[in-house]
Write an enzyme that holds these catalytic residues in place. Sequence first.
Site, PDB file in Angstrom:
ATOM      1  N   CYS A 194     -11.218   1.324   9.571  1.00  0.00           N
ATOM      2  CA  CYS A 194     -12.356   0.738   8.853  1.00  0.00           C
ATOM      3  C   CYS A 194     -13.411   0.137   9.758  1.00  0.00           C
ATOM      4  O   CYS A 194     -14.495  -0.173   9.325  1.00  0.00           O
ATOM      5  CB  CYS A 194     -11.884  -0.289   7.826  1.00  0.00           C
ATOM      6  N   SER A 247       0.836  -1.196   0.000  1.00  0.00           N
ATOM      7  CA  SER A 247       0.000   0.000   0.000  1.00  0.00           C
ATOM      8  C   SER A 247       0.870   1.245   0.000  1.00  0.00           C
ATOM      9  O   SER A 247       1.839   1.318   0.739  1.00  0.00           O
ATOM     10  CB  SER A 247      -0.883  -0.011   1.244  1.00  0.00           C
TER      11      SER A 247
END
Lengths: 450, 103
Positions: A374, A248
């Site tokens: 999240c 990422s």
Amino acid sequence: MMSKTVTRKLLGSMCGLQTPRLTYCQTAVTASRREKEMIKSRELEKEELRPLYMDFQATTPMDPRVLDAMLPYQVNYYGNPHSRTHAYGWESESGMEKARKQVADLIAADPREIIFTSGATESNNMAIKGVARFYKAKKKHIITTQTEHKCVLDSCRVLEAEGFDITYLPVKTNGLLDLKQLEESIRPDTSLVSVMTINNEIGVKQPIKEIGQLCRSRNVFLHTDAAQAVGKIPIDVSDWKVDLMSISGHKIYGPKGVGALYVRRRPRVRIEPMQNGGGQERGLRSGTVPTPLAVGLGAACEVAQQEMEYDHKRISMLAKRLVQKIMAEIPDVFLNGDPEQRYPGCINLSFAYVEGESLLMALKDVALSSGSACTSASLEPSYVLRAIGADEDLAHSSIRFGIGRFTTEEEVDYTAEKCIHQVKRLRDMSPLWEMVQEGIDLKGIKWTQH
Amino acid sequence: MSFGVLPNTVVNMASSSRAQVISLYRMLLRESAKFPSYNYRTYALRRVKDGFRENIAVDNPKALDVLLNQARESLAVIKRQVAIGQYYATQKTVVEGQRNRNV
């Protein structure tokens, strides 16, 4: 039975506020509604000082060197890297290929094995669904762990609906996988094992090398979500025998919106592509590669490789400083996850008898989180903490401190002092703490409703 | 990208390159102090100092050249990024506002 004053005090300490006189049932309902509104999002005023950033696992600021590498491609070298007929395309392609080499060098891979994606979530989806669907004729079983990132777990859930068998392996109380259990769950029809290298919530580092050896010996592909690990610990995909790896950009001081997937070529790993189109990125991920973002990712990887040792030493020192400071001043603080097999920059502490959300609200000068970004929308405690067997009340009182390349000693000291002060204040308001001080065992109490 | 050599203990470096190193070091620190962002500013200052300290014993002229070129590149990057930071400056962080500091 609890008196009204005790109830009020209890809910008051849990919310960090003094609640008006209500019955127990009424306070319970309004408490949950109030909790949802507690940390209201608002923009900073003009003269208001910005909070310290201590949430490096959620995202990282871009390194100035990365931004400097990206800007020429945003301003002047704006060609499509797949245009073969003019200089704009050629220079853009050369930037993209240089970035590919930089990413590959960081994980000791070949540049041809790197596919640019929109981030680790897309890479995870591609890897898991792609491998599963490609080999589904003969292999229908996938193994993963209970502490994986939501995108991995959700991809597996979707595959379950398509008819695959998924085994969600539990983890030990220190967060590590039990290799014996993994060995026993591998079946002849297992196509993929997916284990994340460093957990984003508790910072635990899984023994990927041993898992890789096991998987290679049983002819099973190993995928690892290395979003939090790349650029922070040395990674060698051949040494670890990893077949697929997700990277990422915005976790390693690079831009948001870009990531990469490492797909091994020898022995070849086949994937069914999720995004079809013009055949870019070896046909596995069609679509124009965003050159400025890819260049940023490459620059971030190169900087990370150069700075890895320096950063690791410094972050370990700062982490030790933070934890020692906090634990020296207040009792009943627990570090979640194995104390040795971890990445030092991710510290998840549980403060007993203090509610996590109210502590976060009290620490409004410091940008922290409890549980990953999240999962923070819901009121449930993080599933990762539940998986490591944390007590329900300890899971609710956990805070994650993130330390990164740009953190200073001053910030760490400020955070530690504020944290100590607020925990003491909240505990003073808590009747549970009072009871513990008097020597009452909370687990032995029979709570009743009015 | 790394930085050059702090020369106060290296005796056998040519005096011209010693002067170069000192001047580069000073320029890097001066430019780094101009970052409006607290985190970038403290990082750049710290990294320059540590980088120069790390290479304190380098006296091979070829290696020195490489390091000095890297230092010049870093200086250019810092100058550009300082300018960008100044165009997009925002509020100070909590630890800065607390007391009057040089950093």
